[in-house]
Design a protein around this motif. Structure first.
Motif, PDB file in Angstrom:
ATOM      1  N   GLY A 193       4.793  24.345  44.762  1.00  0.00           N
ATOM      2  CA  GLY A 193       4.369  25.797  44.491  1.00  0.00           C
ATOM      3  C   GLY A 193       3.903  26.048  43.066  1.00  0.00           C
ATOM      4  N   ALA A 194       4.721  25.339  42.110  1.00  0.00           N
ATOM      5  CA  ALA A 194       4.254  25.775  40.676  1.00  0.00           C
ATOM      6  C   ALA A 194       3.012  25.259  40.344  1.00  0.00           C
ATOM      7  N   TYR A 205      -1.459  18.413  44.500  1.00  0.00           N
ATOM      8  CA  TYR A 205      -0.061  18.707  44.880  1.00  0.00           C
ATOM      9  C   TYR A 205      -0.095  18.099  46.507  1.00  0.00           C
ATOM     10  N   CYS A 254      12.553  14.996  38.341  1.00  0.00           N
ATOM     11  CA  CYS A 254      13.217  15.517  39.470  1.00  0.00           C
ATOM     12  C   CYS A 254      14.405  14.559  39.606  1.00  0.00           C
ATOM     13  N   LEU A 265      13.775  19.345  47.190  1.00  0.00           N
ATOM     14  CA  LEU A 265      13.867  20.759  46.999  1.00  0.00           C
ATOM     15  C   LEU A 265      12.849  21.035  45.571  1.00  0.00           C
ATOM     16  N   CYS A 266      13.018  20.078  44.766  1.00  0.00           N
ATOM     17  CA  CYS A 266      12.277  19.986  43.484  1.00  0.00           C
ATOM     18  C   CYS A 266      10.737  19.773  43.594  1.00  0.00           C
ATOM     19  N   SER A 267      10.696  18.879  44.669  1.00  0.00           N
ATOM     20  CA  SER A 267       9.337  18.361  44.830  1.00  0.00           C
ATOM     21  C   SER A 267       8.499  19.595  45.584  1.00  0.00           C
ATOM     22  N   LEU A 268       9.266  20.429  46.398  1.00  0.00           N
ATOM     23  CA  LEU A 268       8.784  21.732  46.914  1.00  0.00           C
ATOM     24  C   LEU A 268       8.242  22.592  45.879  1.00  0.00           C
ATOM     25  N   LEU A 269       9.117  22.958  44.929  1.00  0.00           N
ATOM     26  CA  LEU A 269       9.010  23.576  43.804  1.00  0.00           C
ATOM     27  C   LEU A 269       7.696  23.208  42.867  1.00  0.00           C
TER      28      LEU A 269
END
Length: 344
Positions: A192-193, A204, A160, A185-189
């Motif tokens: 979620g992944a 997570y 990220c 934002l990438c951390s949140l994605l």
């Protein structure tokens, strides 16, 4: 077993200094010492997976402390990693150009060197794993006896960071803030992944502390200047506020999947370091060897278990801790040789 925490407390008290405000609360010496404390706690936690604790107060209190800490024991590694990367980005020439190779790839190669040892051990011991594990273990998605989830997540977070650097190369002004937004934002994605793919919650529920570390780095000078205005009153109020917020949240939600507890805990530790300075050779050693301790501690545990030593929990601990220390020292010397060849 509670004796282990008593020893750790004694080590922490060795050379401890109190002050109204320590300006070096986020310098390398402080962060290394804090990481050293949690390296020991992680070792204590993993030991319990190989032994049967007794019903006496000494063992039950040990289990209670570990249960209360839970995944919080890894939070500061995420936080300090995010913070440290941004501090290096701000201060080191050409850090961006070498980041992917010297941070992401270097971590992966170090990890794979450890996985190779676990592979050899599994072959020698005859331990079998599903076929896909032998492929996925090299990127830490699956395990062949080794600890893996933290490495997978930290590598993903490094990716990220690399992406944020690539996307902001032509950004004029406020680049660090834009990078931090992208990383958040990438951390949140990523969160979620991992949740969507069915990974356990511990994969997570602490990772957002990494992006918090990047934001603290951006505003660190302002924060320090704000705290320095008076004789530690502002840092004291901040410590009290953040600590109470964490304790209240943790009391009701424990370690929530979104990571609020993790972020509040990291802020509590950081503000605590403005008042308490932990620094001694033992913590320095633990902190500087935290990767080796984390990634290899299961090797002697597996071997000792196969020999039946874990039938006596106290004997198991007495053998495990010295073995982990020896293995960590030897492995770090090997990693130095690898780094001299490939990352000089």
């Amino acid at each position: 077993m509670i004796l282990l925490f008593a020893i750790l407390l004694f080590i922490c008290a060795w050379g401890v200094r109190f002050s109204s405000f320590h300006e070096d609360y986020l310098d390398i010496d402080t962060t290394t010492s804090v990481k050293g404390i949690f390296a020991a706690i992680i070792l204590f936690s993993h030991i319990t997976g190989y032994i049967q604790l007794n019903d006496n107060w000494f063992d039950m209190s040990y289990r209670t402390i570990l249960g209360y800490i839970g995944q919080l024991m890894v939070v500061m590694y995420f936080f300090y990693s995010g913070y440290g990367i941004f501090e290096s980005f701000k201060s080191k020439m050409n850090y961006e150009k070498s980041f992917t190779r010297k941070r992401l790839m270097k971590t992966l190669i170090h990890f794979d060197a450890a996985v190779l040892l676990f592979l050899i051990l599994s072959i020698v011991s005859g331990e079998k794993y599903p076929t896909r594990y032998y492929f996925a273990c090299w990127i830490a998605w699956d395990s062949i006896g080794n600890s893996n989830w933290f490495i997978f997540v930290i590598l993903a977070l490094y990716a990220c960071v690399s992406l944020s650097m690539a996307l902001t190369r032509k950004c004029e002004g406020h680049r660090q803030k834009v990078m931090a937004v992208i990383i958040s934002l990438c951390s949140l994605l990523l969160l979620g992944a991992l949740r969507f793919t069915g990974k356990e919650e511990f994969w997570y529920n602490t990772l957002l502390a990494f992006s918090l570390g990047t934001w603290i780095s951006i505003y660190s000078d302002r924060i320090t200047s704000y705290f320095k205005v008076d004789k530690g009153l502002r840092s004291g109020i901040a410590l009290l506020t953040v600590t109470l917020s964490f304790l209240i949240w943790y009391q009701f939600f424990r370690i929530d999947w979104l990571g609020v507890s993790a972020c509040l805990f990291s802020l509590a530790v950081v503000t605590g370091c403005t008042k308490i300075k932990l620094k001694n050779k033992a913590l320095d050693w633990l902190g500087s060897h935290c990767f080796e301790i984390y990634i290899l501690q299961r090797l002697p545990m597996i071997v000792l278990t196969s020999l039946g030593v874990n039938n006596n929990s106290y004997l198991f601990v007495a053998f495990t801790i010295p073995c982990v220390i020896i293995v960590a020292i030897l492995f770090k010397s090997v990693l130095r040789k690898i780094d001299e060849i490939y990352f000089a």
